[in-house]
Scaffold this active site. Structure first.
Site, PDB file in Angstrom:
ATOM      1  N   GLY A   1       2.375   2.142  10.690  1.00 16.63           N
ATOM      2  CA  GLY A   1       3.300   3.265  10.528  1.00 16.63           C
ATOM      3  C   GLY A   1       3.957   3.707  11.825  1.00 16.63           C
TER       4      GLY A   1
ATOM      5  N   ASN B   1       0.872  -1.183   0.000  1.00 16.69           N
ATOM      6  CA  ASN B   1       0.000   0.000   0.000  1.00 16.69           C
ATOM      7  C   ASN B   1       0.904   1.227   0.000  1.00 16.69           C
ATOM      8  OD1 ASN B   1      -1.812   2.039   0.463  1.00 16.69           O
ATOM      9  ND2 ASN B   1      -2.249   1.452   2.594  1.00 16.69           N
ATOM     10  N   TRP B   2       0.986   1.850  -1.141  1.00 20.65           N
ATOM     11  CA  TRP B   2       1.932   2.973  -1.278  1.00 20.65           C
ATOM     12  C   TRP B   2       1.403   4.265  -0.671  1.00 20.65           C
ATOM     13  CZ3 TRP B   2       4.544   2.789  -6.822  1.00 20.65           C
ATOM     14  CH2 TRP B   2       5.203   1.552  -6.964  1.00 20.65           C
ATOM     15  N   LYS B   3       0.118   4.289  -0.328  1.00 22.35           N
ATOM     16  CA  LYS B   3      -0.508   5.497   0.238  1.00 22.35           C
ATOM     17  C   LYS B   3      -0.270   6.705  -0.682  1.00 22.35           C
ATOM     18  CE  LYS B   3       0.263   3.412   4.687  1.00 22.35           C
ATOM     19  NZ  LYS B   3       0.220   3.547   6.125  1.00 22.35           N
TER      20      LYS B   3
ATOM     21  N   GLU C   1      -5.255  -5.157  10.484  1.00 20.92           N
ATOM     22  CA  GLU C   1      -4.242  -4.133  10.701  1.00 20.92           C
ATOM     23  C   GLU C   1      -4.515  -3.420  12.019  1.00 20.92           C
ATOM     24  OE1 GLU C   1      -2.359  -2.893   6.760  1.00 20.92           O
ATOM     25  OE2 GLU C   1      -4.095  -1.626   7.041  1.00 20.92           O
TER      26      GLU C   1
ATOM     27  N   SER D   1       3.507  -2.214  10.348  1.00 24.15           N
ATOM     28  CA  SER D   1       4.964  -2.193  10.527  1.00 24.15           C
ATOM     29  C   SER D   1       5.614  -3.544  10.243  1.00 24.15           C
ATOM     30  CB  SER D   1       5.315  -1.691  11.934  1.00 24.15           C
ATOM     31  OG  SER D   1       4.822  -0.384  12.112  1.00 24.15           O
TER      32      SER D   1
ATOM     33  N   HIS E   1      -9.318   0.987   5.079  1.00 25.19           N
ATOM     34  CA  HIS E   1      -8.036   1.231   5.738  1.00 25.19           C
ATOM     35  C   HIS E   1      -8.264   2.178   6.919  1.00 25.19           C
ATOM     36  CE1 HIS E   1      -3.958   2.510   6.497  1.00 25.19           C
ATOM     37  NE2 HIS E   1      -3.553   1.444   5.804  1.00 25.19           N
TER      38      HIS E   1
ATOM     39  N   GLY F   1       2.894  -1.219   4.285  1.00 28.24           N
ATOM     40  CA  GLY F   1       2.936   0.207   3.976  1.00 28.24           C
ATOM     41  C   GLY F   1       4.369   0.639   3.699  1.00 28.24           C
ATOM     42  N   GLY F   2       5.020   1.189   4.724  1.00 28.46           N
ATOM     43  CA  GLY F   2       6.363   1.759   4.576  1.00 28.46           C
ATOM     44  C   GLY F   2       7.345   0.871   3.822  1.00 28.46           C
TER      45      GLY F   2
ATOM     46  N   GLU G   1      -6.655   4.594   8.007  1.00 26.06           N
ATOM     47  CA  GLU G   1      -6.448   6.020   7.706  1.00 26.06           C
ATOM     48  C   GLU G   1      -7.703   6.611   7.049  1.00 26.06           C
ATOM     49  OE1 GLU G   1      -2.770   5.580   5.544  1.00 26.06           O
ATOM     50  OE2 GLU G   1      -1.766   5.001   7.401  1.00 26.06           O
TER      51      GLU G   1
HETATM   52  C1  PEP Z   1      -0.674   0.028   6.004  1.00 26.39           C
HETATM   53  O1  PEP Z   1      -0.837   1.240   5.921  1.00 26.39           O
HETATM   54  O2  PEP Z   1      -1.499  -0.725   5.472  1.00 26.39           O
HETATM   55  C2  PEP Z   1       0.475  -0.458   6.741  1.00 26.39           C
HETATM   56  C3  PEP Z   1       0.466  -1.699   7.130  1.00 26.39           C
HETATM   57  O3  PEP Z   1       1.488   0.455   6.974  1.00 26.39           O
HETATM   58  P1  PEP Z   1       2.925   0.158   7.655  1.00 26.39           P
HETATM   59  O4  PEP Z   1       3.426  -1.139   7.083  1.00 26.39           O
HETATM   60  O5  PEP Z   1       3.757   1.322   7.278  1.00 26.39           O
HETATM   61  O6  PEP Z   1       2.652   0.049   9.123  1.00 26.39           O
END
Ligand code: PEP
Length: 256
Positions: free
Chosen positions: A176, A9-11, A170, A215, A98, A236-237, A100
């Site tokens: 994040g 997920n590049w956001k 999640e 994470s 999600h 994500g990251g 966010e």
């Molecule tokens: C996400 O936003 O779906 C996610 C899992 O982010 P991160 O891996 O950065 O925690």
């Protein structure tokens, strides 16, 4: 065997040029791994989707999905993107729910139920996110909260829809933040989700992939992916660095 998935997920990251370079590196890494069993998924910003679908069209190992869609078919919703628009680009699916989106854009379970329905009607695979806040976990309400999120958005769907649903657990406190659920916490929730699904959709629950997100990185993925009910990750990251993302795919493959 349930499908195993590593999804990035590049956001709201990368310009189109940067995104194409990153996609290229990922595609190169995938073609250097010819017997991949893992389904790789990339969710770039909306602006990249058409170019990404075109670039990845001949690779069945990679699917391109959107990060959101609107709940209505069309109309006066300035700035929004419909499920039909995504389908018209041959996008494979969409991430919905999600945290966010729930937190910053006010997406409720009721809105998400509408989004899920319209995405499925447009033949998009839905990666449906659920997860509890830190406060809810500390109050030992995590399983109840996640069950309610699933109940409200997913359980009046026709049975055949479940072929096109992936769940991503999640925990909000792990997204994040650099803080990850322990492998035991992940397995506890994934098992709870699967048994909740089984109570609603019976044997089909065994076929629904349940991804972990929060994470997840090359140095913690091995143990998480080894858990019985963890079928991959929503990343994500770490999905923004080709080497890290490819390393996560390698960890998934090693756990098969
Ligand atoms: C996400 O936003 O779906 C996610 C899992 O982010 P991160 O891996 O950065 O925690």
């Amino acid at each position: 065997m349930r499908k195993k998935i590593v999804a990035g997920n590049w956001k709201m990251n990368t310009t189109l040029g940067e995104g194409l370079n990153l996609l290229e590196d990922i595609l190169e890494g995938i073609s250097a791994r010819p017997d991949l069993e893992t389904q790789v998924v990339v969710a770039p910003p909306f602006t990249h989707l058409e170019a990404f679908v075109n670039k990845a069209w001949d690779s069945s190992d990679i699917a391109i999905v959107a990060q959101n869609c609107h709940q209505e078919e069309n109309g006066a919703f300035t700035g929004e993107i419909s499920a039909a628009m995504l389908a018209s680009l041959n996008v494979d699916g969409v991430i919905l729910g999600h945290s966010e989106r729930r937190l910053y854009f006010g997406e409720t379970d009721e809105i998400l139920a509408q989004k899920v329905r319209i995405a499925l009607e447009n033949e998009l695979v839905v990666i449906f996110c659920c997860g509890e806040s830190l406060e809810e976990r500390e109050a030992n309400r995590h399983i109840e909260v996640v069950s309610q999120q699933l109940q409200k958005a997913l359980f009046d769907l026709p049975e055949e829809s479940w072929e096109n649903i992936v769940i991503a657990y999640e925990p909000v406190w792990a997204i994040g933040t650099g803080r990850t659920a322990s492998p035991e916490q992940a397995q506890e929730m994934h098992r709870a989700i699967r048994s909740y699904l089984a109570g609603q959709i019976g044997h089909l629950a065994m076929e629904v992939p349940i991804l972990y997100g929060g994470s997840c990185k090359p140095d913690n993925a091995e143990e998480i992916f080894a858990q019985e009910d963890v079928d991959g990750g929503l990343i994500g990251g770490a999905s923004l660095k080709a080497n890290d993302f490819l390393s996560l795919i390698d960890h998934m493959e090693a756990s098969l």
